[in-house]
Design a protein around this motif. Structure first.
Motif, mmCIF file in Angstrom:
data_model
loop_
_atom_site.group_PDB
_atom_site.id
_atom_site.type_symbol
_atom_site.label_atom_id
_atom_site.label_comp_id
_atom_site.label_asym_id
_atom_site.label_seq_id
_atom_site.Cartn_x
_atom_site.Cartn_y
_atom_site.Cartn_z
ATOM 1 N N GLY A 271 0.790 -1.235 0.000
ATOM 2 C CA GLY A 271 0.000 0.000 0.000
ATOM 3 C C GLY A 271 0.821 1.283 0.000
ATOM 4 O O GLY A 271 0.275 2.364 -0.212
ATOM 5 N N GLN A 272 2.139 1.182 0.250
ATOM 6 C CA GLN A 272 2.982 2.387 0.197
ATOM 7 C C GLN A 272 3.467 2.598 -1.226
ATOM 8 O O GLN A 272 3.900 1.648 -1.878
ATOM 9 N N ARG A 273 3.432 3.847 -1.700
ATOM 10 C CA ARG A 273 3.872 4.154 -3.066
ATOM 11 C C ARG A 273 5.299 4.694 -3.055
ATOM 12 O O ARG A 273 5.643 5.535 -2.227
ATOM 13 N N PHE A 274 6.121 4.189 -3.968
ATOM 14 C CA PHE A 274 7.512 4.652 -4.083
ATOM 15 C C PHE A 274 7.776 5.042 -5.533
ATOM 16 O O PHE A 274 7.489 4.268 -6.449
ATOM 17 N N GLU A 275 8.332 6.232 -5.703
ATOM 18 C CA GLU A 275 8.604 6.703 -7.059
ATOM 19 C C GLU A 275 10.054 6.415 -7.448
ATOM 20 O O GLU A 275 10.966 6.567 -6.630
ATOM 21 N N PHE A 276 10.242 5.930 -8.666
ATOM 22 C CA PHE A 276 11.574 5.873 -9.271
ATOM 23 C C PHE A 276 11.636 6.967 -10.321
ATOM 24 O O PHE A 276 10.788 7.014 -11.217
ATOM 25 N N ALA A 277 12.638 7.844 -10.228
ATOM 26 C CA ALA A 277 12.856 8.821 -11.293
ATOM 27 C C ALA A 277 13.421 8.087 -12.505
ATOM 28 O O ALA A 277 13.949 6.971 -12.377
ATOM 29 N N ASP A 278 13.310 8.668 -13.664
ATOM 30 C CA ASP A 278 13.948 8.127 -14.864
ATOM 31 C C ASP A 278 15.446 8.011 -14.573
ATOM 32 O O ASP A 278 16.074 8.996 -14.161
ATOM 33 N N GLY A 279 16.029 6.837 -14.730
ATOM 34 C CA GLY A 279 17.468 6.650 -14.508
ATOM 35 C C GLY A 279 17.860 6.384 -13.059
ATOM 36 O O GLY A 279 19.048 6.208 -12.771
ATOM 37 N N GLU A 280 16.908 6.323 -12.169
ATOM 38 C CA GLU A 280 17.240 6.063 -10.763
ATOM 39 C C GLU A 280 17.561 4.582 -10.565
ATOM 40 O O GLU A 280 16.968 3.715 -11.193
ATOM 41 N N SER A 281 18.514 4.304 -9.657
ATOM 42 C CA SER A 281 19.016 2.945 -9.511
ATOM 43 C C SER A 281 18.648 2.321 -8.163
ATOM 44 O O SER A 281 18.584 3.011 -7.140
ATOM 45 N N LEU A 282 18.439 1.010 -8.189
ATOM 46 C CA LEU A 282 18.431 0.191 -6.970
ATOM 47 C C LEU A 282 19.708 -0.659 -7.054
ATOM 48 O O LEU A 282 19.856 -1.478 -7.963
ATOM 49 N N HIS A 283 20.626 -0.432 -6.124
ATOM 50 C CA HIS A 283 21.916 -1.144 -6.108
ATOM 51 C C HIS A 283 21.677 -2.510 -5.460
ATOM 52 O O HIS A 283 21.265 -2.581 -4.303
ATOM 53 N N THR A 284 21.913 -3.595 -6.236
ATOM 54 C CA THR A 284 21.540 -4.925 -5.747
ATOM 55 C C THR A 284 22.724 -5.796 -5.313
ATOM 56 O O THR A 284 22.527 -6.778 -4.596
ATOM 57 N N GLU A 285 23.933 -5.505 -5.758
ATOM 58 C CA GLU A 285 25.052 -6.378 -5.385
ATOM 59 C C GLU A 285 26.395 -5.693 -5.552
ATOM 60 O O GLU A 285 26.589 -4.885 -6.470
ATOM 61 N N ASN A 286 27.308 -6.022 -4.639
ATOM 62 C CA ASN A 286 28.734 -5.767 -4.838
ATOM 63 C C ASN A 286 29.429 -7.107 -4.876
ATOM 64 O O ASN A 286 29.082 -8.012 -4.117
ATOM 65 N N SER A 287 30.406 -7.235 -5.756
ATOM 66 C CA SER A 287 31.183 -8.463 -5.817
ATOM 67 C C SER A 287 32.662 -8.063 -5.842
ATOM 68 O O SER A 287 33.215 -7.748 -6.890
ATOM 69 N N TYR A 288 33.253 -8.043 -4.643
ATOM 70 C CA TYR A 288 34.649 -7.591 -4.501
ATOM 71 C C TYR A 288 35.609 -8.619 -5.075
ATOM 72 O O TYR A 288 35.377 -9.831 -4.967
ATOM 73 N N LYS A 289 36.679 -8.124 -5.668
ATOM 74 C CA LYS A 289 37.760 -8.958 -6.185
ATOM 75 C C LYS A 289 38.996 -8.663 -5.332
ATOM 76 O O LYS A 289 39.140 -7.562 -4.796
ATOM 77 N N PHE A 290 39.896 -9.652 -5.208
ATOM 78 C CA PHE A 290 40.987 -9.545 -4.248
ATOM 79 C C PHE A 290 42.322 -9.855 -4.911
ATOM 80 O O PHE A 290 42.372 -10.546 -5.939
#
Ligand code: AVJ
Length: 327
Positions: A271-290
């Motif tokens: 029931g809560q509304r959330f707006e995404f602007a054009d080009g807005e990101s949801l960051h889903t993962e980091n994958s570090y290299k060593f």
């Protein structure tokens, strides 16, 4: 959670049901938090519902995704030596066990591990893998634990445990979180050790291809997070209106994955509304290299003693044997 497990409330399935319910509400609260914050981000562990675990298995078979086959070849080649270092009679604990394919190479080389405890957040996927493993290793005591391995684990009592943490899942943590996780693992593995698979820094073009495969499986894996939210939380994400965006940042030595809104759009969560602007990101993962040394210094900060490291000829991937003193 399979319906058969729901119908027969054994201790194992009752514990899983609790895990599923806890994960479900954790997903709801974490996704809500992610949608409120700016910039938006969410932990990658939420990729792994049953559909996400299946998509991840397909990633592992992609020609561009070098880590799985490189690590597999290292395990195949050095399993006898690894098994000798791990010793006999210990409980083997795998963190983030997935489909349980890699551990077979170790089990074949280990003489009589007392018990194997695969830990995974994806309960259905874990139990399917455990059933196949039991069929192939009739003498082995397989005790799957459906749990989030970033939280303290309720492991069965044991006189000695050794850990197995393959796949470079450690790369999902920030360096500080990685040390925290290793410290937590160290408390469970005192007097034993852990075998850890760690992806190495390399040509950014190779990394780029590994997270931007031509069949679009990684994109589907990324978008499955939104479809999972639709399935489990009744959200109304239009997944195709989010672009899969993955790139390597050499300064932070990590691949970042994002879902980038293709236009201005509104999504609803309970029931809560959330707006995404054009080009807005949801960051889903980091994958570090060593680098090998970089990983060893993290391990040292957590109290592990780096003992041995195996790398492939092209230095794409590494496997580390780390030990822990008794006290
Ligand atoms: C399971 C975290 C090791 O970072 O390579 C694969 C997950 N994400 N393709 C990785 C993943 C996109 C994978 N780890």
């Amino acid at each position: 959670m399979s319906s058969s497990a729901l119908q027969s409330p054994t201790a194992e399935s009752a514990a899983d049901l609790e895990t599923v319910q806890a994960e479900c509400s954790e997903f709801e609260s974490e996704l809500t938090a992610a949608l409120i914050m700016r910039p938006r981000s969410i932990a990658p562990k939420f990729f792994y519902d049953t559909a996400g675990s299946r998509l991840f298995d397909r990633i592992c078979d992609l020609p561009e995704y070098y880590p799985t086959r490189t690590e597999f070849a290292l395990l195949a080649r050095h399993a006898p030596e690894m098994a000798a270092l791990m010793g006999t009679g210990a409980d083997l604990v795998e963190f983030g066990a997935g489909s349980l394919t890699k551990v077979r190479l170790l089990l074949d080389a280990l003489e009589q591990p007392r018990r194997f405890i695969p830990v995974d957040i994806s309960a259905d996927h874990l139990h399917a893998g455990a059933a196949m493993l039991r069929a192939d290793y009739p003498g082995l005591d397989v005790k799957p634990l459906a749990a989030d391995f970033t939280q303290p684990l309720a492991l069965p009592p044991s006189h000695r445990r050794v850990g197995f943490f393959p796949g470079s899942s450690i790369g999902n943590f920030s360096p500080d979180e990685a040390v925290q996780f290793l410290r937590m693992a160290a408390t469970s593995l005192r007097g034993g050790g852990m075998l850890v698979g760690v992806d190495l820094v390399k040509d950014p073009a190779v990394l780029h291809r590994a997270y931007n495969d031509s069949a679009g499986v990684t994109a589907a894996f990324n978008r499955n997070l939104l479809l999972r939210a639709n399935r489990e939380l009744g959200c109304d994400f239009d997944a195709e209106q989010f672009a899969h965006y993955a790139f390597y940042d050499p300064r932070q030595r990590r691949v970042e994955m994002h879902l980038v809104s293709r236009r201005r759009q509104v999504v609803t969560l309970r029931g809560q509304r959330f707006e995404f602007a054009d080009g807005e990101s949801l960051h889903t993962e980091n994958s570090y290299k060593f680098t090998v040394e970089g990983f060893q210094s993290l391990a040292l900060r957590a109290g592990f003693h780096p003992q041995r490291v195996w790398c492939d000829a092209e230095n794409q991937f590494s496997i580390h044997w780390l030990t822990l003193p008794v006290a």
